[in-house]
Design an enzyme around this catalytic site. Structure first.
Site, PDB file in Angstrom:
ATOM      1  CE  LYS A 149      -1.338  -0.794   4.772  1.00  0.00           C
ATOM      2  NZ  LYS A 149      -0.035  -0.400   5.339  1.00  0.00           N
ATOM      3  NE  ARG A 168      -0.517  -0.532  11.498  1.00  0.00           N
ATOM      4  CZ  ARG A 168       0.353   0.175  10.769  1.00  0.00           C
ATOM      5  NH1 ARG A 168      -0.047   1.202  10.078  1.00  0.00           N
ATOM      6  NH2 ARG A 168       1.626  -0.158  10.748  1.00  0.00           N
ATOM      7  NE  ARG A 205       8.871  -3.181   4.042  1.00  0.00           N
ATOM      8  CZ  ARG A 205       7.635  -3.016   4.527  1.00  0.00           C
ATOM      9  NH1 ARG A 205       6.634  -2.723   3.732  1.00  0.00           N
ATOM     10  NH2 ARG A 205       7.422  -3.155   5.803  1.00  0.00           N
ATOM     11  NE  ARG A 220      10.011  -0.320   8.195  1.00  0.00           N
ATOM     12  CZ  ARG A 220       8.720  -0.312   7.888  1.00  0.00           C
ATOM     13  NH1 ARG A 220       8.313   0.277   6.778  1.00  0.00           N
ATOM     14  NH2 ARG A 220       7.844  -0.882   8.660  1.00  0.00           N
ATOM     15  NE  ARG A 228       5.913  -4.328  10.710  1.00  0.00           N
ATOM     16  CZ  ARG A 228       6.641  -4.430   9.603  1.00  0.00           C
ATOM     17  NH1 ARG A 228       7.809  -5.061   9.642  1.00  0.00           N
ATOM     18  NH2 ARG A 228       6.234  -3.921   8.480  1.00  0.00           N
TER      19      ARG A 228
HETATM   20  P1  ADP Z   1       3.889  -1.583   7.984  1.00  0.00           P
HETATM   21  O1  ADP Z   1       2.555  -1.190   7.468  1.00  0.00           O
HETATM   22  O2  ADP Z   1       4.779  -2.126   6.931  1.00  0.00           O
HETATM   23  O3  ADP Z   1       3.836  -2.433   9.227  1.00  0.00           O
HETATM   24  P2  ADP Z   1       4.341   1.196   8.749  1.00  0.00           P
HETATM   25  O4  ADP Z   1       5.471   1.924   8.168  1.00  0.00           O
HETATM   26  O5  ADP Z   1       2.962   1.541   8.344  1.00  0.00           O
HETATM   27  O6  ADP Z   1       4.683  -0.331   8.500  1.00  0.00           O
HETATM   28  O7  ADP Z   1       4.389   1.305  10.341  1.00  0.00           O
HETATM   29  C1  ADP Z   1       5.550   1.011  11.072  1.00  0.00           C
HETATM   30  C2  ADP Z   1       5.262   1.054  12.568  1.00  0.00           C
HETATM   31  O8  ADP Z   1       4.803   2.363  12.945  1.00  0.00           O
HETATM   32  C3  ADP Z   1       4.160   0.113  13.041  1.00  0.00           C
HETATM   33  O9  ADP Z   1       4.628  -1.190  13.273  1.00  0.00           O
HETATM   34  C4  ADP Z   1       3.713   0.817  14.332  1.00  0.00           C
HETATM   35  O10 ADP Z   1       4.621   0.611  15.379  1.00  0.00           O
HETATM   36  C5  ADP Z   1       3.814   2.282  13.961  1.00  0.00           C
HETATM   37  N1  ADP Z   1       2.528   2.821  13.431  1.00  0.00           N
HETATM   38  C6  ADP Z   1       2.285   3.282  12.173  1.00  0.00           C
HETATM   39  N2  ADP Z   1       1.009   3.710  12.050  1.00  0.00           N
HETATM   40  C7  ADP Z   1       0.423   3.488  13.266  1.00  0.00           C
HETATM   41  C8  ADP Z   1      -0.882   3.689  13.781  1.00  0.00           C
HETATM   42  N3  ADP Z   1      -1.882   4.186  13.028  1.00  0.00           N
HETATM   43  N4  ADP Z   1      -1.115   3.348  15.077  1.00  0.00           N
HETATM   44  C9  ADP Z   1      -0.148   2.829  15.853  1.00  0.00           C
HETATM   45  N5  ADP Z   1       1.086   2.592  15.412  1.00  0.00           N
HETATM   46  C10 ADP Z   1       1.397   2.926  14.141  1.00  0.00           C
END
Ligand code: ADP
Ligand code: ZN
Length: 215
Positions: free
Chosen positions: A14, A89, A128, A161, A172
């Site tokens: 996404k 989320r 990635r 990462r 995750r």
């Molecule tokens: P991915 O979707 O690949 O897991 P993201 O870059 O979207 O990675 O998010 C990385 C981290 O940032 C998540 O694992 C979480 O710790 C934090 N994070 C991102 N967006 C949120 C959110 N809306 N609420 C809580 N934590 C978030």
């Protein structure tokens, strides 16, 4: 402003899709993961609070991320369409978002689910690579940089990462299944869910279908 929520597992692509869609001048992309990583890097109070949660692959507290997204919406009212990538989320965040949008007079156009089978998700995450300097994303299988290990955009050396190690990735995915997956039903019940097939590697084709689907 109107908002399109992007839904999909970690590794569903996404973020990549959103970056590509946001090349259109009327589309903006807000990635909460990028926003948080920026805050961590800059050492802001929010970043200091978020760091440990993120490195463990856990969600940061709802209030923390809600405040950041709320500020963004209030400050960017003049944008036409914002793609929300990574927020909400969980169901509590979806309710918070509904309030934020109502308060700011913003319409939720739809939630776009990028549907990808689990095997593909795991393979994509392990391939990635990201640029620590400019944030550009690559994938050794599906979106390789022109020169191996080097960012196309700025020439910095690419890295994996911290939360893309196999163990954290498994965690995750479990967090996604437990907390984020229920949002599919949440938006379906509200007649806002749209789905596109995210399993193919043809980014241009996915962008085209995504735009048709959110019209
Ligand atoms: P991915 O979707 O690949 O897991 P993201 O870059 O979207 O990675 O998010 C990385 C981290 O940032 C998540 O694992 C979480 O710790 C934090 N994070 C991102 N967006 C949120 C959110 N809306 N609420 C809580 N934590 C978030
Ligand atoms: Zn770069």
């Amino acid at each position: 402003m109107n908002v399109v929520i992007l839904l999909g597992a970690p590794g569903s692509g996404k973020g990549t899709l959103a970056v590509e869609m946001a090349k259109r001048p009327d589309i903006a992309h807000l990635s909460t993961g990028d926003l948080l990583r920026g805050a961590v890097k800059a050492g802001t109070p929010a970043g200091l609070e978020a760091k440990a949660y993120m490195e463990a692959g856990n969600l940061v507290p709802d209030e923390l991320i809600a405040r950041m997204v709320g500020d963004y919406i209030a400050e960017n009212a003049s944008l036409s369409t914002v793609l929300l990538d990574g927020f909400p989320r969980n169901v509590a965040q979806a309710d918070i978002l509904a309030d934020l949008l109502a308060k700011n007079g913003v319409t939720l156009r739809c939630a776009l689910l990028l549907d990808v089978p689990d095997e593909i998700v795991v393979r994509r995450i392990s391939g990635r690579r990201v640029c620590p300097a400019c944030g550009a994303g690559f994938n050794v299988d599906t979106l390789p940089p022109k020169q191996e290990g080097i960012c196309d955009a700025c020439g910095a050396a690419l890295v994996i990462r911290k939360d893309d190690t196999p163990e954290t990735v498994r965690h995750r995915l479990a967090v996604y299944a437990e907390q984020t997956f229920p949002l599919i039903a949440y938006y379906r019940e509200r007649n806002l869910l749209r789905t596109v097939d995210g399993s193919g590697d043809d980014l241009e084709a996915k962008v085209k279908v995504a735009f048709e689907t959110i019209q």
